[in-house]
Design a protein around this motif. Structure first.
Motif, mmCIF file in Angstrom:
data_model
loop_
_atom_site.group_PDB
_atom_site.id
_atom_site.type_symbol
_atom_site.label_atom_id
_atom_site.label_comp_id
_atom_site.label_asym_id
_atom_site.label_seq_id
_atom_site.Cartn_x
_atom_site.Cartn_y
_atom_site.Cartn_z
ATOM 1 N N THR A 118 -66.266 9.037 -37.455
ATOM 2 C CA THR A 118 -66.439 7.618 -37.739
ATOM 3 C C THR A 118 -67.729 7.418 -38.528
ATOM 4 O O THR A 118 -68.573 8.318 -38.613
ATOM 5 C CB THR A 118 -66.519 6.802 -36.433
ATOM 6 O OG1 THR A 118 -67.488 7.415 -35.558
ATOM 7 C CG2 THR A 118 -65.176 6.767 -35.714
ATOM 8 N N ARG A 119 -67.870 6.213 -39.087
ATOM 9 C CA ARG A 119 -69.084 5.846 -39.808
ATOM 10 C C ARG A 119 -69.551 4.482 -39.312
ATOM 11 O O ARG A 119 -69.864 3.586 -40.098
ATOM 12 C CB ARG A 119 -68.819 5.835 -41.314
ATOM 13 C CG ARG A 119 -68.450 7.198 -41.861
ATOM 14 C CD ARG A 119 -68.289 7.212 -43.367
ATOM 15 N NE ARG A 119 -67.209 6.346 -43.815
ATOM 16 C CZ ARG A 119 -65.919 6.674 -43.772
ATOM 17 N NH1 ARG A 119 -65.543 7.843 -43.269
ATOM 18 N NH2 ARG A 119 -64.999 5.839 -44.211
ATOM 19 N N ALA A 120 -69.607 4.354 -38.023
ATOM 20 C CA ALA A 120 -69.959 3.073 -37.410
ATOM 21 C C ALA A 120 -71.446 2.771 -37.611
ATOM 22 O O ALA A 120 -72.285 3.672 -37.567
ATOM 23 C CB ALA A 120 -69.634 3.094 -35.921
ATOM 24 N N ILE A 139 -55.401 0.958 -36.991
ATOM 25 C CA ILE A 139 -55.084 2.296 -37.480
ATOM 26 C C ILE A 139 -55.373 2.343 -38.975
ATOM 27 O O ILE A 139 -54.898 1.506 -39.746
ATOM 28 C CB ILE A 139 -53.609 2.639 -37.200
ATOM 29 C CG1 ILE A 139 -53.364 2.707 -35.686
ATOM 30 C CG2 ILE A 139 -53.216 3.952 -37.865
ATOM 31 C CD1 ILE A 139 -51.902 2.825 -35.300
ATOM 32 N N GLY A 140 -56.208 3.294 -39.373
ATOM 33 C CA GLY A 140 -56.565 3.440 -40.775
ATOM 34 C C GLY A 140 -57.851 2.749 -41.184
ATOM 35 O O GLY A 140 -58.271 2.874 -42.343
ATOM 36 N N PHE A 141 -58.513 2.040 -40.274
ATOM 37 C CA PHE A 141 -59.775 1.377 -40.619
ATOM 38 C C PHE A 141 -60.809 2.445 -40.954
ATOM 39 O O PHE A 141 -61.071 3.355 -40.168
ATOM 40 C CB PHE A 141 -60.242 0.504 -39.454
ATOM 41 C CG PHE A 141 -61.481 -0.291 -39.736
ATOM 42 C CD1 PHE A 141 -61.471 -1.292 -40.692
ATOM 43 C CD2 PHE A 141 -62.651 -0.039 -39.044
ATOM 44 C CE1 PHE A 141 -62.616 -2.027 -40.961
ATOM 45 C CE2 PHE A 141 -63.797 -0.775 -39.297
ATOM 46 C CZ PHE A 141 -63.785 -1.772 -40.259
ATOM 47 N N ALA A 142 -61.416 2.362 -42.129
ATOM 48 C CA ALA A 142 -62.198 3.474 -42.658
ATOM 49 C C ALA A 142 -63.397 3.835 -41.791
ATOM 50 O O ALA A 142 -63.658 5.020 -41.532
ATOM 51 C CB ALA A 142 -62.658 3.145 -44.083
ATOM 52 N N ALA A 143 -64.154 2.849 -41.337
ATOM 53 C CA ALA A 143 -65.392 3.137 -40.611
ATOM 54 C C ALA A 143 -65.140 3.613 -39.192
ATOM 55 O O ALA A 143 -65.938 4.378 -38.636
ATOM 56 C CB ALA A 143 -66.289 1.907 -40.600
ATOM 57 N N ASP A 160 -61.551 4.480 -37.249
ATOM 58 C CA ASP A 160 -60.086 4.502 -37.251
ATOM 59 C C ASP A 160 -59.565 4.664 -35.824
ATOM 60 O O ASP A 160 -59.920 5.626 -35.133
ATOM 61 C CB ASP A 160 -59.609 5.657 -38.131
ATOM 62 C CG ASP A 160 -58.110 5.682 -38.362
ATOM 63 O OD1 ASP A 160 -57.365 4.987 -37.626
ATOM 64 O OD2 ASP A 160 -57.678 6.408 -39.273
ATOM 65 N N TYR A 161 -58.729 3.740 -35.386
ATOM 66 C CA TYR A 161 -58.102 3.850 -34.066
ATOM 67 C C TYR A 161 -57.455 5.220 -33.890
ATOM 68 O O TYR A 161 -57.560 5.832 -32.821
ATOM 69 C CB TYR A 161 -57.060 2.739 -33.914
ATOM 70 C CG TYR A 161 -56.428 2.640 -32.545
ATOM 71 C CD1 TYR A 161 -56.923 1.750 -31.594
ATOM 72 C CD2 TYR A 161 -55.314 3.402 -32.199
ATOM 73 C CE1 TYR A 161 -56.345 1.645 -30.334
ATOM 74 C CE2 TYR A 161 -54.728 3.305 -30.944
ATOM 75 C CZ TYR A 161 -55.247 2.414 -30.018
ATOM 76 O OH TYR A 161 -54.670 2.310 -28.774
ATOM 77 N N ALA A 162 -56.804 5.719 -34.932
ATOM 78 C CA ALA A 162 -56.078 6.979 -34.841
ATOM 79 C C ALA A 162 -57.001 8.187 -34.713
ATOM 80 O O ALA A 162 -56.548 9.276 -34.353
ATOM 81 C CB ALA A 162 -55.173 7.149 -36.059
ATOM 82 N N LYS A 163 -58.283 8.021 -34.990
ATOM 83 C CA LYS A 163 -59.243 9.102 -34.796
ATOM 84 C C LYS A 163 -60.017 8.944 -33.488
ATOM 85 O O LYS A 163 -60.393 9.935 -32.860
ATOM 86 C CB LYS A 163 -60.213 9.155 -35.978
ATOM 87 C CG LYS A 163 -59.546 9.553 -37.286
ATOM 88 C CD LYS A 163 -60.529 9.580 -38.442
ATOM 89 C CE LYS A 163 -59.842 10.036 -39.731
ATOM 90 N NZ LYS A 163 -60.792 10.038 -40.882
ATOM 91 N N LEU A 164 -60.265 7.704 -33.087
ATOM 92 C CA LEU A 164 -61.050 7.478 -31.882
ATOM 93 C C LEU A 164 -60.264 7.766 -30.607
ATOM 94 O O LEU A 164 -60.836 8.286 -29.638
ATOM 95 C CB LEU A 164 -61.583 6.042 -31.869
ATOM 96 C CG LEU A 164 -62.845 5.849 -32.710
ATOM 97 C CD1 LEU A 164 -63.104 4.380 -32.980
ATOM 98 C CD2 LEU A 164 -64.049 6.487 -32.023
ATOM 99 N N VAL A 165 -58.984 7.439 -30.569
ATOM 100 C CA VAL A 165 -58.209 7.697 -29.351
ATOM 101 C C VAL A 165 -58.169 9.189 -29.028
ATOM 102 O O VAL A 165 -58.450 9.583 -27.886
ATOM 103 C CB VAL A 165 -56.803 7.075 -29.450
ATOM 104 C CG1 VAL A 165 -55.903 7.591 -28.323
ATOM 105 C CG2 VAL A 165 -56.892 5.552 -29.369
ATOM 106 N N PRO A 166 -57.854 10.074 -29.980
ATOM 107 C CA PRO A 166 -57.881 11.507 -29.629
ATOM 108 C C PRO A 166 -59.278 12.002 -29.286
ATOM 109 O O PRO A 166 -59.422 12.913 -28.450
ATOM 110 C CB PRO A 166 -57.310 12.200 -30.866
ATOM 111 C CG PRO A 166 -57.322 11.193 -31.957
ATOM 112 C CD PRO A 166 -57.249 9.860 -31.310
#
Length: 418
Positions: A287-289, A321-325, A327-333
């Motif tokens: 992420t890039r939060a 899902i797909g939000f660049a900074a 991404d739901y699909a990256k944070l859940v795993p």
């Protein structure tokens, strides 16, 4: 996350991640219609929750100064809405700003009830919520904010007997708000006493905290805890490490006291969804939060899970899902991997309030976005449920996103994990 809408998080994280805005007012709508098919042989065990926010009258009561009967009717209507959506848990905010929605010997009655801090509303909202939730087959998680005192910086606006006025040395003004200083041992003891009074009095199913530990950063301002650091920070490499230690102590001590007072009551925390970015820490998420819980709120949420200090974690994964900074699909795993093998249950906090908000990105205009979240999360066995922010939107369901979740994923009732 806050937003006077979820723990005022929006103010800080909106700047960091863009597009987080308070949902508009909403009215009640009918329950999801239709009769589910035959119940599966083994009923599902998953948490299906909603947050019921009281700060600034976000969800309940709808305004200050309602009669006790009107307040009670509105509260029961929210519980009935949870049942109609086939949810099984309500996370009820009972200490929004160093106050209480029960007759506490430590802190005043909340102004969000009567409009006057310290004024007895004539009934017991928390006691009623526990009894009525259980009567409906719902869990009742009592949601506390440990350190926030007020959403302003004028101590004279607090009732004269408020602990923050009796102990001004405990108080730090920051970012337009007043906070208790987490670096003072006497503060840590007091806020535990105040919160755990509710555990002693009521058969609550869980103690729940959200994402407020040290406050979200405010540009150009400094949280002035230099004196506390000078007094209590010896042996730490820097102030950030000392601050994290203070929050670690709060978590560990509270967990131990809950077990002693009421062993069946669980302890859960709902942090901001990003612990650290991978660019900051190789163990972090892709992420890039602009906000990182470890660095900015001094809350080592990953550690609390890995060391099983808490019973459940419910990260606020409030992005599409797909939000660049972020991404739901990256944070859940990422969270699933953190929870794996720990025994700590993982629930995902869902941003229902964004669905249909015209200020949000295109993904949130699609009624199926949230349903896709649950479909994706189902790939990870560590995910044991979802919690929706928040009650007003669960009822109003502006574009039918909640109805879609129910139709796609909640066809049958489910029991919470035990």
């Amino acid at each position: 996350m806050g937003r006077m809408s979820r723990r005022a998080f929006a103010a800080a994280a909106a700047a960091a991640l863009s597009g987080l805005m308070t949902a508009g007012d909403a009215a009640a709508v009918p329950a999801v219609r239709g009769t589910p098919g035959p119940e599966p042989e083994r009923a599902a065990r998953e948490l299906r929750g909603m947050w019921l926010a009281t700060v600034a009258n976000r969800d309940w009561p709808s305004r200050q100064g309602l009669t006790a009967a009107q307040q009670r009717a509105e509260l029961l209507a929210h519980l009935d809405t949870a049942v109609s959506r086939r949810l099984n848990a309500v996370i009820f905010q009972v200490r929004p700003t160093a106050d209480a929605l029960w007759p506490s010997p430590y802190e005043p009655w909340s102004e969000y009830l009567t409009g006057v801090q310290g004024q007895d509303p004539g009934w017991d909202p928390l006691g009623t919520a526990v009894a009525e939730a259980h009567a409906r087959g719902l869990e009742l998680h009592a949601w506390f904010n440990p350190y926030r005192i007020a959403n302003h910086t004028d101590p004279t606006r607090l009732v004269a007997t408020h602990p923050a006025r009796l102990h001004p040395e405990w108080v730090v003004p920051y970012g337009g708000k007043l906070y208790y200083n987490p670096g003072l041992p006497e503060v840590r003891a007091f806020v535990q006493d105040a919160m755990l009074d509710a555990v002693r009095r009521y058969r609550i199913d869980a103690v729940h905290w959200d994402d407020y530990f040290y406050p979200y950063p405010v540009a150009g301002q400094v949280f002035d805890d230099d004196a506390a650091y000078a007094a209590h920070g010896a042996g730490f490499p820097d102030k950030a490490a000392w601050r994290r230690h203070n929050i670690d102590r709060l978590v560990l001590e509270t967990a131990a006291r809950i077990r002693r007072i009421r062993p069946t009551t669980r302890f859960g925390i709902s942090p901001f969804g990003v612990w650290r970015n991978a660019a900051t820490d190789a163990r972090g998420s892709d992420t890039r939060a602009g906000v990182q819980t470890y660095d900015d709120l001094h809350a080592d949420t990953r550690k609390w899970v890995r060391e099983h200090w808490i019973d459940y974690i419910c990260p606020q994964v409030y992005w599409n899902i797909g939000f660049a900074a972020a991404d739901y699909a990256k944070l859940v795993p990422w969270w699933a991997e953190v929870a794996q093998g720990t025994g700590v249950r993982l629930y995902i906090g869902e941003a229902l309030y964004k669905a249909g908000d015209p200020a949000q990105p295109a993904a949130w205009q699609d009624p199926a976005e949230l349903s896709r979240h649950l479909t994706l999360a189902a790939r990870y066995p560590q995910v044991r449920g979802h919690v929706f922010f928040s009650a007003k939107e669960v009822g109003a369901d502006r574009i039918g996103a909640m109805a879609r979740v129910v139709a796609d994923h909640y066809r049958w009732p489910a029991r919470p994990p035990r």
